[in-house]
Motif scaffolding. Sequence first.
Motif, PDB file in Angstrom:
ATOM      1  N   HIS A  17      18.898 -19.228  45.895  1.00 58.57           N
ATOM      2  CA  HIS A  17      20.303 -19.600  45.733  1.00 58.57           C
ATOM      3  C   HIS A  17      21.175 -19.183  46.914  1.00 58.57           C
ATOM      4  CE1 HIS A  17      20.498 -15.386  44.271  1.00 58.57           C
ATOM      5  NE2 HIS A  17      21.737 -15.432  44.733  1.00 58.57           N
ATOM      6  N   GLU A  18      20.690 -18.274  47.771  1.00 56.37           N
ATOM      7  CA  GLU A  18      21.491 -17.827  48.909  1.00 56.37           C
ATOM      8  C   GLU A  18      20.945 -18.320  50.246  1.00 56.37           C
ATOM      9  OE1 GLU A  18      21.381 -13.548  48.788  1.00 56.37           O
ATOM     10  OE2 GLU A  18      19.183 -13.487  48.768  1.00 56.37           O
ATOM     11  N   ALA A  19      19.801 -18.963  50.221  1.00 57.34           N
ATOM     12  CA  ALA A  19      19.147 -19.352  51.472  1.00 57.34           C
ATOM     13  C   ALA A  19      19.989 -20.318  52.295  1.00 57.34           C
ATOM     14  CB  ALA A  19      17.779 -19.968  51.175  1.00 57.34           C
ATOM     15  N   SER A  20      20.574 -21.303  51.653  1.00 51.38           N
ATOM     16  CA  SER A  20      21.292 -22.335  52.392  1.00 51.38           C
ATOM     17  C   SER A  20      22.430 -21.765  53.220  1.00 51.38           C
ATOM     18  CB  SER A  20      21.826 -23.396  51.420  1.00 51.38           C
ATOM     19  OG  SER A  20      22.534 -24.395  52.130  1.00 51.38           O
ATOM     20  N   GLU A  21      23.175 -20.855  52.642  1.00 56.58           N
ATOM     21  CA  GLU A  21      24.330 -20.283  53.343  1.00 56.58           C
ATOM     22  C   GLU A  21      23.891 -19.503  54.581  1.00 56.58           C
ATOM     23  OE1 GLU A  21      28.518 -18.240  51.929  1.00 56.58           O
ATOM     24  OE2 GLU A  21      26.662 -17.585  50.950  1.00 56.58           O
ATOM     25  N   HIS A  22      22.832 -18.722  54.445  1.00 57.93           N
ATOM     26  CA  HIS A  22      22.356 -17.918  55.567  1.00 57.93           C
ATOM     27  C   HIS A  22      21.709 -18.782  56.639  1.00 57.93           C
ATOM     28  CE1 HIS A  22      22.987 -13.788  53.967  1.00 57.93           C
ATOM     29  NE2 HIS A  22      22.933 -14.425  52.806  1.00 57.93           N
ATOM     30  N   VAL A  23      20.884 -19.729  56.238  1.00 57.29           N
ATOM     31  CA  VAL A  23      20.249 -20.620  57.213  1.00 57.29           C
ATOM     32  C   VAL A  23      21.310 -21.425  57.956  1.00 57.29           C
ATOM     33  CG1 VAL A  23      18.711 -22.599  57.522  1.00 57.29           C
ATOM     34  CG2 VAL A  23      18.061 -20.735  55.978  1.00 57.29           C
ATOM     35  N   GLY A  24      22.292 -21.908  57.240  1.00 60.32           N
ATOM     36  CA  GLY A  24      23.370 -22.651  57.874  1.00 60.32           C
ATOM     37  C   GLY A  24      24.110 -21.823  58.906  1.00 60.32           C
ATOM     38  N   ALA A  25      24.385 -20.567  58.573  1.00 64.34           N
ATOM     39  CA  ALA A  25      25.075 -19.685  59.511  1.00 64.34           C
ATOM     40  C   ALA A  25      24.233 -19.431  60.756  1.00 64.34           C
ATOM     41  CB  ALA A  25      25.419 -18.359  58.826  1.00 64.34           C
ATOM     42  N   LEU A  26      22.941 -19.219  60.566  1.00 66.98           N
ATOM     43  CA  LEU A  26      22.054 -18.974  61.705  1.00 66.98           C
ATOM     44  C   LEU A  26      22.003 -20.185  62.637  1.00 66.98           C
ATOM     45  CD1 LEU A  26      19.171 -17.184  59.787  1.00 66.98           C
ATOM     46  CD2 LEU A  26      20.558 -16.154  61.606  1.00 66.98           C
ATOM     47  N   ASN A  39       6.261 -13.594  51.030  1.00 61.57           N
ATOM     48  CA  ASN A  39       6.463 -12.528  50.047  1.00 61.57           C
ATOM     49  C   ASN A  39       7.930 -12.417  49.655  1.00 61.57           C
ATOM     50  OD1 ASN A  39       7.303 -11.498  52.486  1.00 61.57           O
ATOM     51  ND2 ASN A  39       5.990  -9.685  52.436  1.00 61.57           N
ATOM     52  N   SER A  40       8.657 -13.511  49.843  1.00 57.91           N
ATOM     53  CA  SER A  40      10.040 -13.613  49.383  1.00 57.91           C
ATOM     54  C   SER A  40      10.063 -14.249  48.002  1.00 57.91           C
ATOM     55  CB  SER A  40      10.863 -14.464  50.352  1.00 57.91           C
ATOM     56  OG  SER A  40      10.840 -13.910  51.657  1.00 57.91           O
ATOM     57  N   PRO A  41      11.097 -13.976  47.203  1.00 58.06           N
ATOM     58  CA  PRO A  41      11.166 -14.540  45.848  1.00 58.06           C
ATOM     59  C   PRO A  41      11.243 -16.070  45.862  1.00 58.06           C
ATOM     60  CG  PRO A  41      12.742 -12.744  46.117  1.00 58.06           C
ATOM     61  CD  PRO A  41      12.222 -13.073  47.489  1.00 58.06           C
ATOM     62  N   GLU A  42      10.404 -16.709  45.064  1.00 59.09           N
ATOM     63  CA  GLU A  42      10.461 -18.159  44.856  1.00 59.09           C
ATOM     64  C   GLU A  42      10.451 -18.946  46.164  1.00 59.09           C
ATOM     65  OE1 GLU A  42      12.839 -19.581  41.326  1.00 59.09           O
ATOM     66  OE2 GLU A  42      13.845 -17.663  41.692  1.00 59.09           O
ATOM     67  N   TRP A  43       9.597 -18.538  47.088  1.00 57.44           N
ATOM     68  CA  TRP A  43       9.535 -19.234  48.369  1.00 57.44           C
ATOM     69  C   TRP A  43       9.134 -20.696  48.227  1.00 57.44           C
ATOM     70  CZ3 TRP A  43       4.944 -21.437  49.854  1.00 57.44           C
ATOM     71  CH2 TRP A  43       3.774 -20.967  49.229  1.00 57.44           C
ATOM     72  N   MET A  44       8.389 -21.005  47.154  1.00 60.06           N
ATOM     73  CA  MET A  44       7.972 -22.392  46.945  1.00 60.06           C
ATOM     74  C   MET A  44       9.152 -23.293  46.594  1.00 60.06           C
ATOM     75  SD  MET A  44       4.364 -21.766  44.910  1.00 60.06           S
ATOM     76  CE  MET A  44       3.648 -23.387  45.221  1.00 60.06           C
ATOM     77  N   LYS A  45      10.264 -22.686  46.284  1.00 61.35           N
ATOM     78  CA  LYS A  45      11.497 -23.437  46.045  1.00 61.35           C
ATOM     79  C   LYS A  45      12.384 -23.435  47.287  1.00 61.35           C
ATOM     80  CE  LYS A  45      15.573 -23.638  43.042  1.00 61.35           C
ATOM     81  NZ  LYS A  45      16.302 -22.995  41.902  1.00 61.35           N
ATOM     82  N   SER A  46      12.576 -22.256  47.870  1.00 61.01           N
ATOM     83  CA  SER A  46      13.540 -22.136  48.968  1.00 61.01           C
ATOM     84  C   SER A  46      13.096 -22.870  50.229  1.00 61.01           C
ATOM     85  CB  SER A  46      13.823 -20.667  49.278  1.00 61.01           C
ATOM     86  OG  SER A  46      12.640 -19.967  49.601  1.00 61.01           O
ATOM     87  N   ILE A  47      11.816 -22.785  50.576  1.00 57.47           N
ATOM     88  CA  ILE A  47      11.375 -23.425  51.823  1.00 57.47           C
ATOM     89  C   ILE A  47      11.509 -24.947  51.767  1.00 57.47           C
ATOM     90  CG2 ILE A  47       9.415 -23.817  53.367  1.00 57.47           C
ATOM     91  CD1 ILE A  47       8.560 -20.934  52.836  1.00 57.47           C
ATOM     92  N   PRO A  48      11.007 -25.616  50.721  1.00 56.46           N
ATOM     93  CA  PRO A  48      11.213 -27.074  50.674  1.00 56.46           C
ATOM     94  C   PRO A  48      12.689 -27.464  50.676  1.00 56.46           C
ATOM     95  CG  PRO A  48       9.482 -26.429  49.149  1.00 56.46           C
ATOM     96  CD  PRO A  48      10.104 -25.164  49.637  1.00 56.46           C
ATOM     97  N   GLU A  49      13.524 -26.692  49.988  1.00 56.45           N
ATOM     98  CA  GLU A  49      14.955 -27.010  49.974  1.00 56.45           C
ATOM     99  C   GLU A  49      15.565 -26.892  51.362  1.00 56.45           C
ATOM    100  OE1 GLU A  49      16.679 -24.472  47.027  1.00 56.45           O
ATOM    101  OE2 GLU A  49      16.079 -25.770  45.349  1.00 56.45           O
ATOM    102  N   MET A  50      15.164 -25.874  52.127  1.00 53.32           N
ATOM    103  CA  MET A  50      15.700 -25.700  53.477  1.00 53.32           C
ATOM    104  C   MET A  50      15.181 -26.782  54.420  1.00 53.32           C
ATOM    105  SD  MET A  50      17.840 -23.336  53.131  1.00 53.32           S
ATOM    106  CE  MET A  50      18.013 -24.031  51.469  1.00 53.32           C
ATOM    107  N   VAL A  51      13.950 -27.232  54.210  1.00 51.41           N
ATOM    108  CA  VAL A  51      13.408 -28.327  55.018  1.00 51.41           C
ATOM    109  C   VAL A  51      14.235 -29.588  54.807  1.00 51.41           C
ATOM    110  CG1 VAL A  51      11.452 -29.884  55.300  1.00 51.41           C
ATOM    111  CG2 VAL A  51      11.062 -27.413  55.137  1.00 51.41           C
ATOM    112  N   VAL A  52      14.534 -29.881  53.555  1.00 47.66           N
ATOM    113  CA  VAL A  52      15.315 -31.082  53.240  1.00 47.66           C
ATOM    114  C   VAL A  52      16.713 -30.991  53.840  1.00 47.66           C
ATOM    115  CG1 VAL A  52      16.407 -32.376  51.376  1.00 47.66           C
ATOM    116  CG2 VAL A  52      14.028 -31.646  51.153  1.00 47.66           C
ATOM    117  N   LYS A  53      17.337 -29.829  53.724  1.00 50.28           N
ATOM    118  CA  LYS A  53      18.736 -29.699  54.142  1.00 50.28           C
ATOM    119  C   LYS A  53      18.887 -29.506  55.644  1.00 50.28           C
ATOM    120  CE  LYS A  53      23.104 -27.643  52.835  1.00 50.28           C
ATOM    121  NZ  LYS A  53      23.825 -26.861  51.812  1.00 50.28           N
TER     122      LYS A  53
END
Length: 205
Positions: A17-26, A39-53
């Motif tokens: 839920h916080e990945a997008s904001e941090h990736v966007g800032a970077l 070894n991050s929480p729910e990486w199977m969700k966050s990585i595909p979402e960041m790829v799409v966005k």
Amino acid sequence: MQDAKALVAILRGIQPHEASEHVGALIEEGFRYIEIPLNSPEWMKSIPEMVVKYGEKAVIGAGTVLKVEQVDFLAEAGAKLVVTPNTNPAVIRRAVDAGMLVCAGCATVTEAFSALDAGAQWLKIFPSAAFGPAYIAALKAVLPPEIPVLAVGGVTPENLGEYLKAGCAGAGLGSDLYRAGQGVEVTRAQARRFMAAFVSFSPSP
């Protein structure tokens, strides 16, 4: 998208839920390589979402990749970067065959050449703080000069220049850039410090 010199942002422990904001800032601060360790929480969700966005703006991928099955998932999700903590030829080959950029973790000349033989395009020396810039400079002397070597582990804005002077093409930035739970403004501020140190570095003639 593959640069000769690069900084890789390591977002270990980030929540989906916080990945997008941090990736966007970077990305706004100039980062073009983003790694979410497995070894991050729910990486199977966050990585595909960041790829799409953000996949059109940066090379998004995973760190702490240990298994071929993980590579297959990442490839299916469209991730373009695989960072390993070790030298596993099967993992490296599968990722390369899938068209991904592989930054393989190593500590010795033997490990480095094993990773290169398997197809790794980048090498990371980990943990760099335990070896120091002088060790990396010595290692670089026997490695193919065209292979980018990144320092990972203990790299700060203050010592980044020492690793670049030793011949590193860049660095993977972990806890000195992002710690789990920190606010996005802290991430942005640290990103600016690292990027300023990176951009301002110029090797001695």
